[in-house]
Design a protein around this motif. Structure first.
Motif, short mmCIF file in Angstrom:
data_model
loop_
_atom_site.label_atom_id
_atom_site.label_comp_id
_atom_site.label_asym_id
_atom_site.label_seq_id
_atom_site.Cartn_x
_atom_site.Cartn_y
_atom_site.Cartn_z
N ILE A 86 -0.68 -144.89 -76.65
CA ILE A 86 0.11 -144.02 -75.41
C ILE A 86 -0.52 -144.26 -74.15
O ILE A 86 -1.65 -144.03 -74.04
CB ILE A 86 0.59 -142.76 -75.62
CG1 ILE A 86 1.43 -142.66 -76.95
CG2 ILE A 86 1.23 -142.05 -74.70
CD1 ILE A 86 1.66 -141.12 -77.62
N ALA A 87 -0.02 -144.61 -73.17
CA ALA A 87 -0.58 -144.51 -71.59
C ALA A 87 0.46 -143.68 -70.92
O ALA A 87 1.70 -143.83 -71.01
CB ALA A 87 -0.55 -145.89 -70.87
N VAL A 88 -0.44 -142.54 -70.23
CA VAL A 88 0.39 -141.52 -69.32
C VAL A 88 0.29 -141.92 -68.04
O VAL A 88 -0.76 -142.38 -67.52
CB VAL A 88 -0.22 -140.27 -69.66
CG1 VAL A 88 0.47 -139.41 -68.55
CG2 VAL A 88 -0.03 -139.77 -71.06
N LYS A 115 7.96 -149.67 -74.38
CA LYS A 115 8.78 -148.67 -74.59
C LYS A 115 8.48 -147.13 -73.82
O LYS A 115 7.33 -147.13 -73.27
CB LYS A 115 8.43 -148.03 -75.97
CG LYS A 115 9.02 -148.60 -77.28
CD LYS A 115 9.19 -147.52 -78.22
CE LYS A 115 9.60 -148.25 -79.41
NZ LYS A 115 8.34 -148.91 -80.47
N VAL A 116 9.42 -146.70 -73.10
CA VAL A 116 9.20 -145.72 -71.91
C VAL A 116 9.89 -144.43 -72.35
O VAL A 116 10.92 -144.52 -72.77
CB VAL A 116 9.81 -146.27 -70.61
CG1 VAL A 116 9.19 -145.47 -69.36
CG2 VAL A 116 9.33 -147.67 -70.53
N SER A 117 9.00 -143.40 -71.85
CA SER A 117 9.56 -142.01 -72.13
C SER A 117 9.35 -141.45 -70.69
O SER A 117 8.44 -141.77 -70.06
CB SER A 117 9.08 -141.05 -73.00
OG SER A 117 8.86 -142.06 -74.25
N VAL A 154 4.72 -146.24 -72.58
CA VAL A 154 4.14 -145.50 -71.69
C VAL A 154 4.97 -144.11 -71.45
O VAL A 154 6.28 -143.83 -71.67
CB VAL A 154 4.82 -146.44 -70.27
CG1 VAL A 154 4.76 -145.39 -69.02
CG2 VAL A 154 3.56 -147.32 -70.14
N ILE A 155 4.42 -143.12 -71.09
CA ILE A 155 5.08 -141.67 -70.60
C ILE A 155 4.95 -141.61 -69.31
O ILE A 155 3.82 -141.52 -68.80
CB ILE A 155 4.46 -140.47 -71.12
CG1 ILE A 155 4.59 -140.99 -72.94
CG2 ILE A 155 5.11 -139.23 -70.76
CD1 ILE A 155 3.98 -139.78 -73.93
N PHE A 156 5.87 -141.55 -68.47
CA PHE A 156 5.88 -141.36 -66.88
C PHE A 156 5.91 -139.97 -66.88
O PHE A 156 7.05 -139.33 -67.40
CB PHE A 156 6.94 -141.97 -66.46
CG PHE A 156 6.95 -143.33 -66.24
CD1 PHE A 156 5.63 -144.17 -65.14
CD2 PHE A 156 7.72 -144.32 -66.99
CE1 PHE A 156 5.79 -145.44 -64.99
CE2 PHE A 156 7.47 -145.72 -66.54
CZ PHE A 156 6.67 -146.27 -65.71
N VAL A 157 5.05 -139.30 -65.96
CA VAL A 157 5.11 -137.90 -65.62
C VAL A 157 5.83 -137.86 -64.27
O VAL A 157 5.06 -138.43 -63.26
CB VAL A 157 3.75 -137.13 -65.46
CG1 VAL A 157 4.27 -135.82 -65.05
CG2 VAL A 157 3.19 -137.16 -67.01
#
Ligand code: G1P
Length: 300
Positions: free
Chosen positions: A13-15, A105-107, A60-63
Motif C-alpha cells: 500500500i502507498a498512501v 487499485k485505488v481507494s 494506492v490510498i488517496f487521502v
C-alpha cells in the motif's frame, strides 16, 4: 543485523495525501487541486502514482478532501472521453487515457479538516490495517533511473524498519523541511548513503538544525506509526506533524534514512515547479530537441 519476519513483508500500500489547499499556487488552485497541475502534460499526482506502480506496489490510498474530485476522475475510466476518441480514430490517445485508470487499485478516504500531514496519514489507519506501508507526497517529483521508492524498498527489505528519503539541502533552506540527525551505517551496497536516524525536527531554524539532511516526501512506515500519530499533539504551524510522530517512534524502533539517487524537484514551490517543467520537457523524446533549440535562442 538479524532478519526478522517483517523483512520478508512486501509493501502493498502507498498512501498519497492530497487534501492540502495548495495556497502557494493560487489563483491556479482556486478551483482545481494543486496535484492536478501538469508538468509538461502529466499532472503531478500521476508522476507519484507512476512511481508507486514502477516500484511494484499494487495499491494506492488517496487521502482527499473537499474539491479534489478531479483526482478521482483522473484515475477512473472516462467512458465519454474514450468513446469520443475512438469515434475520431484516435486509438493511441484512447489507450493513453485508459491506461491511467489501470495503473493501480485505488481507494479514497477523506480528511475532514486540513490538520496536517500527520493527521492525513492517521486518517488512512483503518484502510491500511496492521502492515507496513509507503507514503508519497506528490509535491516532490523524483526523476531517477531506479524509482526513489524502489530504492527505499530495498533498504526496508534489508532492515525491516521505517525508511525515509533524505537529501542534503542548502543550510539556509532547512526551515522548509523535516531535518534529521543520523549516523551512516556500514552498508556496502549503498556506500554511506544509509543513515540510522537519532533525532529529527520539523522545520527548524538554520541555527537549531541538527544537520542539512532533509526529509523528502517518500516514507516507508511500520504500522507502529499510527499509535504515535494518535498521541502526537499539534506542532509546527498548528498541524499534526508526521516528523513529530516519527520522532516518538524512534523511542520504540530504529528508523533509517536513505540518501537516494536521482534528481528531486520541489514542485510545491513555484521556482521548483518551473525547473521541473523545463528539465523534464528537455528529456522528452517528442519535445526535447526543439525545446532545447528554443531555449538556446533566448537572449538571457
Ligand atoms: C512535509 C514534511 C516535511 C518534509 C517535506 C518534504 O512538509 O512535513 O518534514 O521535509 O514534506 O517535502 P511540507 O512540504 O508539506 O510543508
Amino acid at each position: 543485523m538479524p532478519r526478522d519476519i517483517s523483512t520478508e513483508t512486501p509493501i502493498r500500500i502507498a498512501v498519497l495525501p492530497v487534501a492540502g489547499l495548495g495556497t502557494r499556487f493560487l489563483p491556479a488552485t482556486k478551483a482545481q487541486p494543486k496535484e492536478m497541475l501538469p508538468i509538461v502534460d502529466k499532472p503531478l499526482v500521476q508522476y507519484a502514482v507512476e512511481e508507486v506502480a514502477a516500484s511494484g506496489i499494487p495499491m494506492v490510498i488517496f487521502v482527499t478532501g473537499r474539491g479534489k474530485e478531479a483526482i478521482e476522475n483522473h484515475f477512473d475510466v472516462s467512458f465519454e472521453l474514450e468513446h469520443q476518441l475512438a469515434g475520431r480514430g484516435k486509438e493511441d490517445l484512447r489507450g493513453l487515457v485508459r491506461s491511467i485508470a489501470g495503473l493501480l487499485k485505488v481507494s479514497y478516504v477523506r480528511q475532514q479538516q486540513a490538520r496536517g500531514l500527520g493527521d492525513a496519514i492517521l486518517t488512512a489507519r483503518e484502510l491500511v490495517g496492521r502492515e507496513p506501508f509507503a507514503v508519497v507526497l506528490s509535491d516532490d517529483v523524483v526523476d531517477a533511473d531506479t524509482p526513489c521508492l524502489r530504492q527505499m524498498l530495498a533498504v526496508f527489505a534489508r532492515y525491516g524498519r521505517s525508511v525515509v528519503a533524505i537529501q542534503r539541502v542548502d543550510r539556509r533552506r532547512v526551515s522548509n523541511y523535516g531535518i534529521i540527525r543520523g549516523v551512516p551505517v556500514p552498508d556496502r551496497h549503498r556506500n554511506g548513503r544509509v543513515f540510522r536516524i537519532q533525532d529529527m525536527v520539523e522545520k527548524p531554524r538554520p541555527a537549531q538544525a541538527p544537520s542539512n539532511l532533509a526529509i523528502i516526501g517518500r516514507y516507508i512506515l511500520t504500522p507502529a506509526i499510527f499509535d504515535e500519530l494518535a498521541a502526537t499533539a499539534t506542532g509546527t504551524g498548528g498541524e499534526v506533524q508526521l516528523t513529530d510522530a516519527m520522532r516518538r517512534l524512534l523511542d520504540r524502533e530504529p528508523i533509517y534514512g536513505l540518501e537516494f539517487e536521482g534528481q528531486r524537484y520541489d514542485a510545491g514551490d513555484k521556482l521548483g515547479f518551473l525547473k521541473a517543467t523545463v528539465e523534464l520537457a528537455l528529456k522528452r523524446p517528442d519535445l526535447g530537441a526543439e525545446f532545447r533549440k528554443y531555449l538556446k535562442s533566448l537572449d538571457l
